[in-house]
Design a protein around this motif. Structure first.
Motif, short mmCIF file in Angstrom:
data_model
loop_
_atom_site.label_atom_id
_atom_site.label_comp_id
_atom_site.label_asym_id
_atom_site.label_seq_id
_atom_site.Cartn_x
_atom_site.Cartn_y
_atom_site.Cartn_z
N MET A 107 0.85 -1.19 0.00
CA MET A 107 0.00 0.00 0.00
C MET A 107 0.89 1.24 0.00
O MET A 107 1.81 1.35 0.80
N HIS A 108 0.59 2.13 -0.92
CA HIS A 108 1.23 3.44 -0.94
C HIS A 108 0.15 4.48 -0.63
O HIS A 108 -0.85 4.54 -1.35
N LEU A 109 0.36 5.25 0.41
CA LEU A 109 -0.59 6.32 0.74
C LEU A 109 0.09 7.65 0.45
O LEU A 109 1.13 7.96 1.02
N ARG A 120 3.03 14.21 1.00
CA ARG A 120 3.71 13.15 1.76
C ARG A 120 3.37 11.81 1.13
O ARG A 120 2.28 11.61 0.60
N HIS A 121 4.31 10.89 1.21
CA HIS A 121 4.16 9.54 0.67
C HIS A 121 4.59 8.59 1.77
O HIS A 121 5.75 8.58 2.16
N VAL A 122 3.65 7.82 2.29
CA VAL A 122 3.92 6.96 3.45
C VAL A 122 3.38 5.56 3.20
O VAL A 122 2.64 5.32 2.24
N HIS A 123 3.75 4.64 4.09
CA HIS A 123 3.40 3.23 3.92
C HIS A 123 2.75 2.70 5.18
O HIS A 123 3.44 2.36 6.14
N PRO A 124 1.42 2.61 5.16
CA PRO A 124 0.69 2.16 6.34
C PRO A 124 0.90 0.66 6.60
O PRO A 124 1.36 -0.08 5.73
N TYR A 220 15.05 2.97 -3.61
CA TYR A 220 13.85 3.32 -2.85
C TYR A 220 12.64 2.81 -3.63
O TYR A 220 12.45 3.18 -4.79
N LEU A 221 11.88 1.94 -3.02
CA LEU A 221 10.70 1.36 -3.66
C LEU A 221 11.06 0.70 -4.99
O LEU A 221 10.36 0.85 -5.99
N GLY A 222 12.18 0.02 -4.99
CA GLY A 222 12.57 -0.76 -6.16
C GLY A 222 13.14 0.05 -7.30
O GLY A 222 13.26 -0.47 -8.41
CU LIG Z 1 4.89 4.13 -1.57
#
Ligand SMILES: [Cu+2]
Length: 316
Positions: A107-109, A120-124, A220-222
Motif C-alpha cells: 500500500m502506498h498512501l 507526503r508519501h507513506v506506507h501504512p 527506494y521502492l525498487g
Molecule cells: Cu509508496
C-alpha cells in the motif's frame, strides 16, 4: 480540460466541507456500495468521454479521482489523534485483506492538500481486519486529498482518492511558478523533458549536492527514485514509471533518474520526486506545464478581477 472537470474540483471541495472533519471521530464516506455506478470495463462508459482523459485508445480516467471504482472503495475510519486509518472495501462489501506487492509495498498512501502543498508519501501497516494505519501524514489545516495506490490480490492496480479535512485556519498557497530546478535538504534536482498530453514523455531528474553529481543514490521502492504527478484543478494522479531498476545491472545510481510520464491533458502539474540518499528519503517538487495552455473557457467559475472591463460590472 472541460468545464465538467473543472467544476468537479469545486464540487469535491464542497463535499469535503459536508464530510466533516478528520480527527473528531467522524467516519467519512457513505456505506460501501456493493455495486458501484462505474464499471469501467464496459464500452458504454467510454462513450461519456470528456472527463479530461483524451489519450488515444484509453478512455479510462486518470487515477485518484474516484473514491470508489471497479467495486473497491476507500473509506477513512476513526483513528486516534495523530494517526490516519482507512480500509479498502471490495466488490463484496467486506474489507480487503489481501494485496499484491507493487513498488516494494502493498500500500502506498500519498497525501497532498488540494492546493498541491504538503505532499507526503507513506506506507501504512495492515491489520488482520483490513484496516491500514499510519502516523498521520496530514501536516496541518486544510482540505487534503488522500490517495491509496494498491493492487488487490487477483485484481488490477488501482488508485482511489478521498478528501479529508483538517480543521484550522487556512492560508492560500498559490502554486509555485514552473521551474526546472528544485532544492531540498541541501540537494539540487534539475528536471529535463516536458510532458506532452496524450503520449509518453521522458522526464529526467538529476540530483547534485554542493555542486557535485550524486552517484550513490540508494534504492527506494525498487528504483532510484519514485515520481508522483498531480494535475492542478482536480488532483488527477498520474502513473509515472522509472526506466531501469537498481538490480538490472545497467541502471546507474544517479545522478540522473529517468521516468516515462503520461499526462492526460494540457495544464499545470506538480511533480514530486522521492529519492533516497544518506539513508533518508528526500522529496523534490516541481511545477510543470504540459502542452499548449487551454484557452480561457467562458463557462468556468468567476475568478477575482474577472469583471473588470465588463460594461455594467466595473469596479472603480
Ligand atoms: Cu509508496
Amino acid at each position: 480540460m472541460n468545464t465538467a472537470t473543472k467544476l468537479s474540483g469545486f464540487a469535491l471541495g464542497l463535499a469535503a466541507v459536508f464530510a466533516g472533519a478528520y480527527g473528531i471521530g467522524h467516519v467519512a464516506g457513505p456505506a460501501a456500495p456493493a455495486a458501484e455506478t462505474r464499471h469501467d470495463t464496459t464500452d458504454t462508459d467510454h462513450g461519456a468521454a470528456g472527463h479530461g482523459d483524451e489519450s488515444a485508445g484509453d478512455a479510462r480516467l486518470p487515477g485518484g479521482l474516484l473514491v470508489s471504482e471497479r467495486g473497491y472503495t476507500l473509506q477513512p475510519v476513526t483513528a486516534p489523534a495523530g494517526e490516519f486509518a482507512f480500509r479498502i472495501t471490495g466488490p463484496d462489501g467486506a474489507p480487503v485483506t489481501r494485496y499484491d506487492v507493487a513498488h516494494d509495498r502493498r500500500m502506498h498512501l500519498i497525501v497532498a492538500r488540494r492546493d498541491l502543498s504538503g505532499f507526503r508519501h507513506v506506507h501504512p501497516e495492515l491489520a488482520a481486519d483490513g484496516t491500514w494505519r499510519v502516523a498521520s501524514p496530514l501536516a496541518g489545516p486544510g482540505v487534503w486529498r488522500a490517495f491509496a495506490d494498491f493492487t488487490p490480490t487477483g485484481g488490477e492496480p488501482l488508485t482511489l482518492g478521498v478528501d479529508v479535512t483538517v480543521p484550522g485556519p487556512l492560508a492560500a498557497r498559490p502554486l509555485p511558478a514552473p521551474a526546472t530546478t528544485a532544492t531540498v535538504d541541501g540537494y539540487t534536482v534539475t528536471l529535463t523533458g516536458t510532458p506532452e498530453p496524450g503520449r509518453t514523455s521522458r522526464l529526467t531528474l538529476t540530483v547534485s549536492r554542493s555542486g557535485r553529481p550524486v552517484t550513490d543514490l540508494q534504492p527506494y521502492l525498487g528504483a532510484y527514485g519514485h515520481l508522483v504527478a498531480l494535475r492542478q484543478g482536480d488532483l488527477a494522479y498520474l502513473h509515472v514509471h522509472p526506466e531501469g531498476t537498481p538490480d538490472d545491472g545497467r541502471t546507474p545510481a544517479g545522478p540522473a533518474v529517468t521516468f516515462a510520464a503520461e499526462v492526460p491533458s494540457a495544464g499545470a502539474y506538480r511533480l514530486y520526486l522521492d529519492f533516497r540518499h544518506g539513508d533518508a528519503v528526500h522529496t523534490a517538487e516541481f511545477t510543470v506545464l504540459a502542452g499548449a495552455q487551454p484557452a480561457p473557457a467562458p463557462t468556468t467559475a468567476p475568478i477575482p478581477d474577472a469583471g473588470h472591463g465588463t460594461p455594467g460590472h466595473g469596479h472603480s
